[in-house]
Design an enzyme around this catalytic site. Structure first.
Site, PDB file in Angstrom:
ATOM      1  CE  LYS A   1      -3.789  -2.551   1.979  1.00  0.00           C
ATOM      2  NZ  LYS A   1      -4.485  -3.065   3.150  1.00  0.00           N
TER       3      LYS A   1
ATOM      4  CD  GLN B   1      -3.515  -4.589   6.374  1.00  0.00           C
ATOM      5  OE1 GLN B   1      -3.402  -3.616   5.638  1.00  0.00           O
ATOM      6  NE2 GLN B   1      -4.105  -5.704   5.976  1.00  0.00           N
TER       7      GLN B   1
ATOM      8  CG  ASP C   1      -9.968  -0.617   4.272  1.00  0.00           C
ATOM      9  OD1 ASP C   1      -9.615  -0.901   3.112  1.00  0.00           O
ATOM     10  OD2 ASP C   1      -9.278  -0.858   5.284  1.00  0.00           O
TER      11      ASP C   1
END
Ligand code: NAP
Length: 285
Positions: A52, A96, A119
């Protein structure tokens, strides 16, 4: 049979994000910023976070990494999220997952400002997706849709079967296929006659987390097979949920692992972060 090349499609998406980022900088002096929070030492999570970060650099974003020790408390993590919510140069916040067991991931996700939830895991964004009125789409299912579009694979009226009902893949995947007028069936561990249900699918999406779970007898001749799985085979080698070698010749299109859905997830994250930066600065496309 045609292989759907996730590396190629994701490169195109990132190129478009890069161009729009340049424009945003030149016209408005804004550089999108993504904060990535990782807690503990999970090696797979470390690889995802590094990828990322690399993608952020490639498209011209600022990225900030917050690597917290395994023993971080819930209060400390929530306090960091609060700080990032208030940071004006941070447009997207990604925590995460999975978090270490003593932390409550649901509470952490709910603490993220929905406008920075790139997200699309926050209840507000999940609700908006359900209503079809969203700002951000969850990265993996949206990446799958982008692949289908890129290869001109129609969804409308097709029998779509999704194996898996997780909040991050299966459920939103089914919803996005439904938004495009697919006739959608969601399968899970209690589904009866799974092979029979799957073998009716024009579009079969596997998000199970079990290596080579989808075998040739589960696939209709000419089906489109999308493999979301990121698993390890008996030799520890990365593979998907689909028994690729035995399934591929039955398909009209199939995604490989690696080089399929994985790169698309990151490309969509870049798209979402760019969109967040625009929305937070009242800039329309
Ligand atoms: P998950 O939360 O573990 O969900 C797995 C789903 O599969 C569950 O709904 C489960 O059913 C179902 N399932 C398990 N065994 C089954 C069986 N025997 N028959 C039918 N259904 C069964 O996993 P996830 O987070 O959705 O991830 C799925 C896979 O995608 C994993 O390999 C993960 O690593 C991968 N992934 C890849 C990306 C990417 O970027 N490519 C992103 C996210 C995830 P129940 O609900 O009944 O338990």
């Amino acid at each position: 049979m045609q292989i759907i090349d996730g590396n190629k499609v994701s490169a195109q998406v990132k190129e478009e994000v890069r161009n729009q980022t340049l424009e945003l900088k030149e016209k408005h002096g804004i550089t999108p910023g993504l904060a990535v929070v990782i807690v503990g030492n999970d090696s797979a999570s470390r690889v995802y976070v590094n990828n990322k970060k690399k993608a952020c650099e490639a498209v011209g974003f600022n990225s900030e990494e917050y690597a917290l020790p395994e023993q971080t408390t819930q209060e400390e993590l929530l306090s960091l999220v609060k700080t990032l919510n208030e940071k004006s140069d941070i447009n997207g916040i990604l925590v995460q997952l999975p978090l270490p067991k003593h932390l409550d991931d649901k509470a952490v996700i709910e603490a993220i400002n929905p406008e920075k939830d790139v997200d699309a895991f926050h209840a507000v964004n999940v609700g908006k997706i359900m209503l079809g009125e969203y700002d951000f789409l969850p990265c993996t299912p949206a990446g799958v849709m982008e692949m289908l579009h890129s290869y001109d694979i129609p969804v409308s009226g097709k029998n779509c079967v999704v194996i898996g009902r997780s909040n991050i893949v299966g459920k939103p995947m089914a919803m996005l296929l439904l938004h495009e007028n697919g006739t959608v069936t969601i399968c899970h561990s209690r589904t009866k006659n799974l092979a029979e249900v799957c073998s009716q699918a024009d579009i079969l999406v596997a998000a199970v987390g079990k290596p080579k779970f989808v075998t040739a007898d589960m696939v209709k001749e000419g089906a489109v097979v999308i493999d979301v799985g990121m698993d390890r085979d008996e030799n520890g080698k990365l593979c998907g949920d689909v028994d690729f070698e035995n399934v591929k010749d039955k398909c009209s299109f199939i995604t490989p692992v690696p080089g399929g859905v994985g790169p698309m997830t990151i490309a969509t994250l870049m798209k979402n972060t760019l969109k967040a930066a625009k929305l937070q600065n009242n800039i329309s496309d």
